[in-house]
Design a protein around this motif. Structure first.
Motif, PDB file in Angstrom:
ATOM      1  N   LEU A   1      31.835   5.199 -29.624  1.00  0.00           N
ATOM      2  CA  LEU A   1      31.745   6.573 -30.108  1.00  0.00           C
ATOM      3  C   LEU A   1      30.298   6.897 -30.458  1.00  0.00           C
ATOM      4  O   LEU A   1      29.701   6.253 -31.322  1.00  0.00           O
ATOM      5  CB  LEU A   1      32.632   6.758 -31.348  1.00  0.00           C
ATOM      6  N   PHE A   2      29.725   7.912 -29.779  1.00  0.00           N
ATOM      7  CA  PHE A   2      28.349   8.320 -30.032  1.00  0.00           C
ATOM      8  C   PHE A   2      28.330   9.487 -31.022  1.00  0.00           C
ATOM      9  O   PHE A   2      29.025  10.495 -30.826  1.00  0.00           O
ATOM     10  CB  PHE A   2      27.660   8.743 -28.738  1.00  0.00           C
ATOM     11  N   VAL A   3      27.525   9.349 -32.069  1.00  0.00           N
ATOM     12  CA  VAL A   3      27.416  10.373 -33.102  1.00  0.00           C
ATOM     13  C   VAL A   3      25.942  10.569 -33.435  1.00  0.00           C
ATOM     14  O   VAL A   3      25.264   9.607 -33.820  1.00  0.00           O
ATOM     15  CB  VAL A   3      28.188   9.981 -34.372  1.00  0.00           C
ATOM     16  N   PRO A   4      25.416  11.776 -33.318  1.00  0.00           N
ATOM     17  CA  PRO A   4      24.022  12.009 -33.732  1.00  0.00           C
ATOM     18  C   PRO A   4      23.912  12.033 -35.249  1.00  0.00           C
ATOM     19  O   PRO A   4      24.590  12.817 -35.919  1.00  0.00           O
ATOM     20  CB  PRO A   4      23.693  13.375 -33.115  1.00  0.00           C
ATOM     21  N   LEU A   5      23.082  11.172 -35.799  1.00  0.00           N
ATOM     22  CA  LEU A   5      22.817  11.170 -37.231  1.00  0.00           C
ATOM     23  C   LEU A   5      21.636  12.067 -37.576  1.00  0.00           C
ATOM     24  O   LEU A   5      21.397  12.354 -38.750  1.00  0.00           O
ATOM     25  CB  LEU A   5      22.543   9.748 -37.715  1.00  0.00           C
TER      26      LEU A   5
ATOM     27  N   ARG B   1      35.448  13.828 -25.346  1.00  0.00           N
ATOM     28  CA  ARG B   1      35.426  14.290 -26.739  1.00  0.00           C
ATOM     29  C   ARG B   1      36.694  13.875 -27.480  1.00  0.00           C
ATOM     30  O   ARG B   1      37.797  13.944 -26.940  1.00  0.00           O
ATOM     31  CB  ARG B   1      35.287  15.807 -26.784  1.00  0.00           C
ATOM     32  N   ILE B   2      36.530  13.461 -28.720  1.00  0.00           N
ATOM     33  CA  ILE B   2      37.669  13.174 -29.594  1.00  0.00           C
ATOM     34  C   ILE B   2      37.412  13.822 -30.955  1.00  0.00           C
ATOM     35  O   ILE B   2      36.260  14.035 -31.348  1.00  0.00           O
ATOM     36  CB  ILE B   2      37.913  11.659 -29.780  1.00  0.00           C
ATOM     37  N   ASP B   3      38.473  14.152 -31.656  1.00  0.00           N
ATOM     38  CA  ASP B   3      38.357  14.749 -32.985  1.00  0.00           C
ATOM     39  C   ASP B   3      38.365  13.641 -34.040  1.00  0.00           C
ATOM     40  O   ASP B   3      39.352  13.392 -34.715  1.00  0.00           O
ATOM     41  CB  ASP B   3      39.500  15.736 -33.230  1.00  0.00           C
TER      42      ASP B   3
ATOM     43  N   THR C   1      31.840  13.313 -30.451  1.00  0.00           N
ATOM     44  CA  THR C   1      32.508  14.238 -31.362  1.00  0.00           C
ATOM     45  C   THR C   1      32.372  15.697 -30.953  1.00  0.00           C
ATOM     46  O   THR C   1      32.814  16.580 -31.681  1.00  0.00           O
ATOM     47  CB  THR C   1      31.937  14.069 -32.784  1.00  0.00           C
ATOM     48  N   GLY C   2      31.744  15.962 -29.817  1.00  0.00           N
ATOM     49  CA  GLY C   2      31.572  17.342 -29.369  1.00  0.00           C
ATOM     50  C   GLY C   2      30.375  18.049 -29.955  1.00  0.00           C
ATOM     51  O   GLY C   2      30.291  19.279 -29.873  1.00  0.00           O
TER      52      GLY C   2
END
Length: 448
Positions: free
Chosen positions: A278-282, A243-245, A381-382
């Motif tokens: 970096l994986f981000v759910p849209l 996780r990263i901010d 991103t957590g």
């Protein structure tokens, strides 16, 4: 603490009774308190009951509580009572219960009557505006214990996908990536037990390093971590360490992964930033629990809009989408965006990827992504919805290696977000392998 709260519920000012002249909250005793200390065996109820009896017998409780009668197996006052109950007791439906302690609910499962007991206690508490407290060790994922179900409910409240009914969760953990590193382990244990000075950290470390202690048990019972199920695909400690901010910025160069359903499974759109994985759910669309889920279908127009928004906001260079149930939409996305995509999902299709017929490729890609998570080579991103579905995924060996799946057929524990990450990661891998992912350095030469 559970014993002390039980004694307070019996006679102390625990019911809100307005505010005083200074604006401070004031309370009053419950007029007819009924407290139950619940467990799935009599021995477990003794954990709390023995302390309750000691507190009430050895202190000034007899002078402070009118009509206090401390027996061997129950406590009575003029207006209330406190008693232990077990799952083997007859049904207690309809009792006027005000407070309940659910002890060791990680052991409360269907087979020993724990699920039924918890449901009965909660119904009784609900009718009286009562409160319950669960005191538990870390549960074993997949057993569907009361503790696991309560934690899942808390997660959904945090996600905003369930109504907040006043559930408070307190779950401190020792954050230790490598159990084999004594320095890291000592620091994690010292932080976890900082408010329990009677705990000997050296002794706990000795138990962790005992050759008879399984690493999973060490994490559960000494670090208070919820460990991976035996067939779990990704370890929680590995996922959380990635996780990263940070968030996606407008104009970022990304790839997309899409896994869609209509009713039962979730529909997900996952972005992966090319530069740092970096994986981000849209978008994650799931069938709601309870009555709200009756007749539910995913809002396909909202999903379609999310895809178009992604292409507007970011520089999308590749897009892999599982075709099942969404063929017509994928055809439309292909017509609109095919010229912007640098690699294709297949020889003929820029976006459509049929996971049903490409087992070898998806299996190898799955192993590659799992290894990347374990090695800390990915970022996220957590997002709690993404985390829940990633940790739901189970190992499913086949003739090509290890793929993934649900814990069982028809399970309500969704894994579609992992599938979306996998499709996005495959798109990124193909893009990197093609050599087209590097930004073009455009130079203008002027001749005079």
């Amino acid at each position: 603490m559970a014993a002390a709260l039980s004694c307070c519920a019996l006679s102390a000012d625990v019911v809100f009774d307005g505010f005083d002249a200074q604006g401070e909250a004031v309370g009053r005793p419950h007029p007819s308190p009924h407290i139950q200390l619940a467990a799935v065996s009599q021995d477990q109820t003794d954990n709390t009951m023995s302390l309750v009896l000691a507190m009430l017998r050895e202190g000034p409780a007899a002078d402070a509580i009118p009509g206090l009668d401390v027996g061997l197996t129950r406590v009575r006052t003029r207006t209330g009572r406190l008693e232990p109950v077990t799952a083997s007791a007859p049904s207690r439906e309809g009792q006027r219960l005000t407070d309940a302690i659910l002890d060791e609910p990680h052991l409360w499962v269907t087979s020993n009557g724990g699920i039924r007991l918890a449901a009965t206690l909660r119904r009784n508490l609900g009718k009286m505006g009562g409160r319950s407290l669960e005191t538990t060790n870390a549960w074993t994922p997949g057993e569907e214990s009361v503790a696991e179900q309560t934690a899942a409910y808390a997660d959904k409240i945090a996600e905003g996908s369930a109504v907040d009914v006043g559930l408070m969760r307190y779950h401190p953990q020792a954050h230790v990536k490598n159990l084999g590193d004594p320095t890291e382990l000592r620091a994690g244990l010292a932080d976890l037990y900082a408010d329990a000075p009677w705990v000997d950290v050296d002794r706990v470390m000795a138990e962790v390093y005992d050759l008879g202690t399984h690493p999973a048990d060490a994490r559960r019972f000494y670090l208070n971590q919820v460990v991976t199920a035996e067939d779990g695909l990704v370890a929680p400690v590995d996922w959380d360490a990635c996780r990263i901010d940070e968030r996606l910025a407008e104009g970022d160069r990304i790839v997309l992964g899409f896994d869609g359903s209509i009713r039962e499974d979730a529909t997900v759109l996952i972005a992966c930033r090319i530069s740092d994985r970096l994986f981000v759910p849209l978008g994650i669309w799931e069938r709601p629990d309870g009555p709200a889920g009756d007749g539910w279908e995913v809002d396909r127009e909202a999903v379609d809009e999310a895809v178009h928004t992604a292409f507007t906001r970011y520089e999308v260079l590749a897009f892999f989408a599982d075709v099942e149930h969404w063929e017509s939409y994928i055809d439309g996305w292909t017509r609109t965006y095919r010229e912007r995509l640098l690699v294709k999902a297949s020889v003929r299709e820029p976006i459509a990827w049929d996971m049903r017929g490409r087992l070898q490729q998806s299996t190898l890609a799955n192993e590659r992504l799992v290894a990347a998570v374990a090695d800390g080579k990915v970022r996220h991103t957590g997002d709690p919805r993404l985390r829940r579905q990633v940790l739901n995924a189970r190992r499913r060996p086949n003739r090509y290696g290890v793929s993934f799946g649900k814990d069982r057929r028809g399970s309500k524990n969704k894994v579609d977000a992992w599938a979306g990450c996998l499709l996005a990661d495959m798109a990124r891998h193909e893009l990197e392998a093609s050599g087209r992912a590097r930004p073009v350095d455009r130079k203008v030469v002027v001749f005079r």
